[in-house]
Design a protein around this motif. Sequence first.
Motif, PDB file in Angstrom:
ATOM      1  N   ALA A 120       0.829  -1.206   0.000  1.00 19.61           N
ATOM      2  CA  ALA A 120       0.000   0.000   0.000  1.00 19.61           C
ATOM      3  C   ALA A 120       0.865   1.258   0.000  1.00 19.61           C
ATOM      4  N   ALA A 121       1.966   1.234   0.758  1.00 24.80           N
ATOM      5  CA  ALA A 121       2.866   2.388   0.809  1.00 24.80           C
ATOM      6  C   ALA A 121       3.584   2.576  -0.517  1.00 24.80           C
ATOM      7  N   LYS A 122       3.956   1.475  -1.169  1.00 28.17           N
ATOM      8  CA  LYS A 122       4.584   1.577  -2.491  1.00 28.17           C
ATOM      9  C   LYS A 122       3.600   2.152  -3.503  1.00 28.17           C
ATOM     10  N   ALA A 123       2.363   1.726  -3.419  1.00 28.27           N
ATOM     11  CA  ALA A 123       1.345   2.247  -4.328  1.00 28.27           C
ATOM     12  C   ALA A 123       1.167   3.750  -4.129  1.00 28.27           C
ATOM     13  N   GLU A 124       1.177   4.199  -2.879  1.00 26.16           N
ATOM     14  CA  GLU A 124       1.040   5.629  -2.603  1.00 26.16           C
ATOM     15  C   GLU A 124       2.245   6.393  -3.145  1.00 26.16           C
ATOM     16  N   LEU A 125       3.439   5.835  -2.997  1.00 22.51           N
ATOM     17  CA  LEU A 125       4.635   6.477  -3.547  1.00 22.51           C
ATOM     18  C   LEU A 125       4.500   6.624  -5.058  1.00 22.51           C
ATOM     19  N   LEU A 126       4.072   5.571  -5.732  1.00 26.58           N
ATOM     20  CA  LEU A 126       3.911   5.632  -7.182  1.00 26.58           C
ATOM     21  C   LEU A 126       2.834   6.646  -7.577  1.00 26.58           C
ATOM     22  N   ARG A 127       1.760   6.724  -6.807  1.00 29.17           N
ATOM     23  CA  ARG A 127       0.718   7.704  -7.112  1.00 29.17           C
ATOM     24  C   ARG A 127       1.269   9.126  -7.044  1.00 29.17           C
ATOM     25  N   ARG A 128       2.126   9.378  -6.064  1.00 30.99           N
ATOM     26  CA  ARG A 128       2.728  10.707  -5.937  1.00 30.99           C
ATOM     27  C   ARG A 128       3.678  10.977  -7.110  1.00 30.99           C
ATOM     28  N   GLN A 129       4.432   9.949  -7.504  1.00 27.24           N
ATOM     29  CA  GLN A 129       5.332  10.142  -8.635  1.00 27.24           C
ATOM     30  C   GLN A 129       4.555  10.355  -9.936  1.00 27.24           C
ATOM     31  N   MET A 130       3.497   9.573 -10.135  1.00 29.73           N
ATOM     32  CA  MET A 130       2.722   9.712 -11.361  1.00 29.73           C
ATOM     33  C   MET A 130       1.982  11.049 -11.416  1.00 29.73           C
ATOM     34  N   ALA A 131       1.592  11.569 -10.265  1.00 29.65           N
ATOM     35  CA  ALA A 131       0.952  12.881 -10.238  1.00 29.65           C
ATOM     36  C   ALA A 131       1.907  13.951 -10.758  1.00 29.65           C
ATOM     37  N   HIS A 132       3.211  13.714 -10.570  1.00 28.68           N
ATOM     38  CA  HIS A 132       4.212  14.650 -11.068  1.00 28.68           C
ATOM     39  C   HIS A 132       4.537  14.391 -12.535  1.00 28.68           C
ATOM     40  N   PHE A 133       4.802  13.137 -12.876  1.00 24.94           N
ATOM     41  CA  PHE A 133       5.294  12.824 -14.218  1.00 24.94           C
ATOM     42  C   PHE A 133       4.181  12.613 -15.247  1.00 24.94           C
ATOM     43  N   GLN A 134       3.011  12.182 -14.819  1.00 20.02           N
ATOM     44  CA  GLN A 134       1.867  12.021 -15.715  1.00 20.02           C
ATOM     45  C   GLN A 134       0.638  12.674 -15.096  1.00 20.02           C
ATOM     46  N   PRO A 135       0.668  13.999 -14.970  1.00 14.71           N
ATOM     47  CA  PRO A 135      -0.413  14.703 -14.269  1.00 14.71           C
ATOM     48  C   PRO A 135      -1.771  14.585 -14.962  1.00 14.71           C
ATOM     49  N   ASP A 136      -1.790  14.195 -16.234  1.00 11.18           N
ATOM     50  CA  ASP A 136      -3.066  14.022 -16.927  1.00 11.18           C
ATOM     51  C   ASP A 136      -3.816  12.781 -16.450  1.00 11.18           C
ATOM     52  N   GLY A 137      -3.133  11.942 -15.669  1.00  8.16           N
ATOM     53  CA  GLY A 137      -3.795  10.754 -15.133  1.00  8.16           C
ATOM     54  C   GLY A 137      -4.050   9.679 -16.167  1.00  8.16           C
ATOM     55  N   ASP A 138      -3.258   9.683 -17.241  1.00  6.90           N
ATOM     56  CA  ASP A 138      -3.460   8.712 -18.318  1.00  6.90           C
ATOM     57  C   ASP A 138      -2.756   7.386 -18.000  1.00  6.90           C
ATOM     58  N   HIS A 139      -3.177   6.781 -16.903  1.00  2.00           N
ATOM     59  CA  HIS A 139      -2.619   5.491 -16.495  1.00  2.00           C
ATOM     60  C   HIS A 139      -3.678   4.755 -15.679  1.00  2.00           C
ATOM     61  N   ALA A 140      -3.501   3.470 -15.558  1.00  2.00           N
ATOM     62  CA  ALA A 140      -4.435   2.658 -14.775  1.00  2.00           C
ATOM     63  C   ALA A 140      -4.371   3.055 -13.295  1.00  2.00           C
ATOM     64  N   PRO A 141      -5.439   2.848 -12.543  1.00  2.00           N
ATOM     65  CA  PRO A 141      -5.402   3.115 -11.098  1.00  2.00           C
ATOM     66  C   PRO A 141      -4.288   2.312 -10.438  1.00  2.00           C
ATOM     67  N   ILE A 142      -3.539   2.981  -9.550  1.00  8.80           N
ATOM     68  CA  ILE A 142      -2.425   2.314  -8.873  1.00  8.80           C
ATOM     69  C   ILE A 142      -2.962   1.720  -7.581  1.00  8.80           C
ATOM     70  N   ASP A 143      -3.412   0.503  -7.687  1.00  7.62           N
ATOM     71  CA  ASP A 143      -4.037  -0.207  -6.584  1.00  7.62           C
ATOM     72  C   ASP A 143      -3.256  -1.490  -6.338  1.00  7.62           C
ATOM     73  N   PRO A 144      -2.759  -1.701  -5.113  1.00  2.00           N
ATOM     74  CA  PRO A 144      -1.942  -2.897  -4.857  1.00  2.00           C
ATOM     75  C   PRO A 144      -2.730  -4.199  -4.941  1.00  2.00           C
ATOM     76  N   ASP A 145      -4.053  -4.114  -4.995  1.00  2.00           N
ATOM     77  CA  ASP A 145      -4.883  -5.321  -5.036  1.00  2.00           C
ATOM     78  C   ASP A 145      -5.552  -5.553  -6.387  1.00  2.00           C
ATOM     79  N   GLN A 146      -5.292  -4.638  -7.344  1.00  2.04           N
ATOM     80  CA  GLN A 146      -5.952  -4.744  -8.637  1.00  2.04           C
ATOM     81  C   GLN A 146      -4.912  -4.690  -9.755  1.00  2.04           C
ATOM     82  N   PRO A 147      -5.207  -5.372 -10.895  1.00  4.98           N
ATOM     83  CA  PRO A 147      -4.279  -5.284 -12.018  1.00  4.98           C
ATOM     84  C   PRO A 147      -4.313  -3.864 -12.607  1.00  4.98           C
ATOM     85  N   PRO A 148      -3.194  -3.435 -13.236  1.00  3.96           N
ATOM     86  CA  PRO A 148      -1.990  -4.236 -13.481  1.00  3.96           C
ATOM     87  C   PRO A 148      -0.947  -4.122 -12.364  1.00  3.96           C
ATOM     88  N   TYR A 149      -1.157  -3.173 -11.414  1.00  8.77           N
ATOM     89  CA  TYR A 149      -0.111  -2.908 -10.429  1.00  8.77           C
ATOM     90  C   TYR A 149       0.020  -3.993  -9.372  1.00  8.77           C
TER      91      TYR A 149
END
Length: 215
Positions: A120-149
Amino acid sequence: MFIQPWDAALDDAEWQTWVAEGHDFGILSVNGLPGHPPAVVPTHFTVDGTALLVHLARPNPDWKAIEADPNVTFTVTGDCAFIPGPWRAKPDVPATDGVPTSYYAAVQFTCQAGIIDDPAAKAELLRRQMAHFQPDGDHAPIDPDQPPYARMLPGIRGLRLDVTEVRAKFKYDDHKPVEQRTDTARRLTQRGTALDVPTAAQQLRRLNRIGTWKS
């Protein structure tokens, strides 16, 4: 990193703004294990308050060194150019007697590294990074219990680098006469190779703030 008085950041806002303007790739330096040289890892990072967020592949051999000693350095450099000697020659000497130098900006963070393995903490870290690098949100939800993450998260480990010291350097000949610095910026813009143009912009920015250097 050696910093002359005229190369130092004028205030914290200067280096913070420079990093925020897109300088988000750097070098993580880790103390080597006994008998081994220091480890150096190039990677993107995200600023999170007083910390830097990084993730690396789990098979990375440098995890052992980080676990053994969490004292690390993270260095960001940019806006760099080689300045030929004739550009820096004093008016009363032959141009060929001028001493060349390098211009660059560098911010060096001294950090305490904390490893993040909780999904869960890794997923939150990735969400923060993606908010910076892909702010348009053009990626799948970063959920540790759901694909693809859910499938990919086990392949990485996160790093929270809590910053304990920042040293910033802007090396653009600020101790030289205004006329010379203005001319060098013109020459850089005219040459226009590699990072010449952003280097000239940094020199002119510093010149506008400092004017004539006073020790």
